[in-house]
Enzyme design. Sequence first.
Site: not given
Length: 833
Positions: A499, A505, A616
């Site tokens: 990802g 990363k 989030d």
Amino acid sequence: MGCKMFGLLFWVSSMLCLACFARGFTPADNYLIDCGSPTNTTVGDRVFMADNLDSKLLSATQSVIGNTSRAAITSSDDSPLYQTARIFTGVSKYTFSISRRGRHWIRLYFYPFAFGNYNMSLAKFDISTENHVLLSSFSVQTPVMKEFSVNVTINSLAITFSPSKDSFAFINALEVVSVPDELIPDAAGSVKSSVGFQGLTLQALETVFRVNMGGPTVSFENDTLWRTWVPDQRFLVEKNLAVSVSNIRAVKFVEGGATPDIAPNTVYGTCMRMNSANDPSSNFNVTWEFDVDPGFRYLIRFHFCDIVSNALNELYFNVFIDSLMVVRDLDLSTYLVNVLAAAYYMDYVTELASSNKLRVSVGPSNLHGTDPNAILNGLEIMKMNNSDGSLTGSATVVTSGSSSKNNVGAIVGASIGVASGVLLAGVILIVCRKRSRRSPQGQSKTWMPFSINGGTSQTMGSKYSKGTTASLNSNASYHIPFLAVQEATNNFDESWVIGIGGFGKVYKGELNDGTKVAVKRGNPQSQQGLAEFQTEIEMLSQFRHRHLVSLIGYCEEKNEMILIYEYMENGTLKSHLYGSGHPSLSWKQRLEICIGAARGLHYLHTGYAKAVIHRDVKSANILLDENFMAKVADFGLSKTGPELDQTHVSTAVKGSFGYLDPEYFRRQQLTEKSDVYSFGVVLFEVLCARPVIDPTLPREMVNLAEWAMKWQKRGQLEQIIDPNLKGTIRPDSLRKFGETAEKCLADFGIDRPSMGDVLWNLEYALQLQEAVVRGDPEENSTNMICELSPQINNVGLLDHTVSSAQFEASSVNDLSGVSMSKVFSQLVKSEGR
Ligand SMILES: *[C@@H]1O[C@H](CO)[C@@H](O)[C@H](O)[C@H]1NC(C)=O
Ligand SMILES: *[C@@H]1O[C@H](CO)[C@@H](O)[C@H](O)[C@H]1NC(C)=O
Ligand SMILES: *[C@@H]1O[C@H](CO)[C@@H](O)[C@H](O)[C@H]1NC(C)=O
Ligand SMILES: *[C@@H]1O[C@H](CO)[C@@H](O)[C@H](O)[C@H]1NC(C)=O
Ligand SMILES: *[C@@H]1O[C@H](CO)[C@@H](O)[C@H](O)[C@H]1NC(C)=O
Ligand SMILES: *[C@@H]1O[C@H](CO)[C@@H](O)[C@H](O)[C@H]1NC(C)=O
Ligand SMILES: *[C@@H]1O[C@H](CO)[C@@H](O)[C@H](O)[C@H]1NC(C)=O
């Protein structure tokens, strides 16, 4: 109307005097590099520095200098900068020290030529800064200059080149140059909302179009900020509807309007106007059309200067972006203290682009007694980074079809579970031993070291030492040496990347005892990244719960910011809902996942003296272990909630588009109820198995929350559920679920249930599905929520109020392992009327 007010509100109010004109701006930072060149290269009035082998700015493991003979360069793009290139076969970066923080241009020049074994037309690579991905899987066939601007908030800026697998990266020249502060203000109008858009200072922008209407190319030599403006002809939709006008000498820069740094007079001094020649009944728009990437928002800057009127208040016109009117009856003369031909500009932020075309139009006002006319002098279209900090690639919010790369920044992995706690303790022990052996090591830190909980990290220690001997030092730190991380990830093997996000990363890895881990490697120089890094460690070290992803360790050596988590075998919830071809989850599985995630969030909100707000919550941040048990991840944005005497935390709006609490958005006030809202969106996402924003759908369907609420309110939610679920959900269960999601999405936080109530209701929906509770005992499920949840609290299951958070954590843990459903159905029975 409101939009017009906004136009007014958001000019740059900084004033430049008319006198300091010619090259008004001297950039504090001015790095111009002719990559790979052995000599300095002069371009216009600037000198690009030689950049031979021993560049101090460059830290590259493998870099090759390529050159080409001038003859090989096509005549149309014969910039002297294109004669040499640097070729990178490994991850490499230029690091610039920044003397004045603030927005900087990053201009990247590419001219692909073949050099030795390197055919640059075949190169494929990513370019990123600490906070933003600028280009990904990028390749070039024709000469191109890419212009970005980012706000540098620390003393350096690193530009990293990462070749794709089996490929390489290259660059011919590079600029990092200060931008005047006033060029990009924080606020702009918004095409949809009357509140406008705030937060531009943190946006990375990519200039995608910079157009001089009705005039020729204005080259960088004639622009104070070395920008190039191109003519508009190729963008005009119907060329015969517009005529060009030029009167450069008329242009005036006045206080409150544009400055020559906003755009040069050569841009303001030409325009396109309606071709309405003497026909007072003309009624059409002049439209320009641009190719854009869907899934991103764009900052659109209009440049106006009335060089067509003979007197003030002659010209009134409307301005549109796509089909939306952004200003009605624009009268340039009233804005700028009654000066004719004063340079003026206005900014608007679009919604997420839903198509690959963006249209800008101007058309006549319908005010009586005005001649139909409309003008536009210049236009800039700047792409804004998405919520992952990226200016490229598929955002999480884009179409459903794309691959797992969509789940940017997600941590994917296998659960470690309780059983491997012992193993983990071992790992950490080894790691700590190793570390102490290697401890006196030169570490250059650009950021402040910090410790987790000082010496009181027994939350973590106790978790790991549970059931093991006391050999683990109670002060056991979660530091993991860089070397161990390198080993675990095969030296950050690019092919192990699972990802990519704004933070950096995420690699899959394996510790030397075989434990699978997910390794999130942040960018060391990023200040924001650092804050999120620290938040994440602080949060995860304090909060341990079976429904929160566990932190195994972290590494801060060598400027690194690395977090190591348990690997979650089944990846994100999102990937199991749509877009990645996984088999469909059953309704029961989905309910259980929602319940697990709700537990995790409930614990965050209540498991500690001060509520923690995740900020989030989205399906990409709910991860699934090998048994599809849900764990909430990604605490980078978390904030500690209000103290008892306050009701909210005021903070800049963060979070992910499509999940954002509108109240938080409006008032920038954060409460746990913002998470509840986002979770409500997740519930609908789980039910309907579609992206929360899908720009490819008809307008009324684009936003899942709105769409689902429409059907929920009609009592026909079953119409829009995931077709895979058709016929498998018991109507009562669906009704309960729909009501719960609906309540989560209440406009005002105060009307939304607590996470504990949500949890309770989901448990109930599961009961209804499994038909444990027969003959629905309740008439009015709304009251149910209010009546029953205090009961649960009193029973002490969902400990709201106990003081020792750590003790609590384990009690919740243990209980949630046991079947809560049993307790639950008993409660229901005792409550039954
Ligand atoms: C390039 O210009 C810089 C500054 O003007 C100077 O210090 C440097 O020596 C020059 N390099 C070459 C190779 O001419
Ligand atoms: C490229 O650089 C090498 C070494 O400086 C030089 O010998 C060669 O002539 C250059 N080639 C071209 C095409 O400029
Ligand atoms: C480089 O690759 C491009 C694209 O495949 C190809 O068209 C071109 O001929 C190649 N150039 C050389 C010199 O091999
Ligand atoms: C850059 O960001 C900082 C911190 O958010 C802010 O204070 C500053 O005003 C920004 N500068 C510009 C030019 O946007
Ligand atoms: C700059 O503008 C002047 C006046 O418009 C023009 O004569 C000149 O050619 C321009 N220079 C470039 C490099 O375009
Ligand atoms: C101009 O464009 C807007 C937006 O597409 C549209 O609503 C309006 O009717 C158009 N006006 C004319 C005169 O065609
Ligand atoms: C762009 O990235 C910044 C972080 O640098 C983030 O704060 C902001 O929310 C992002 N923009 C959008 C529209 O998501």
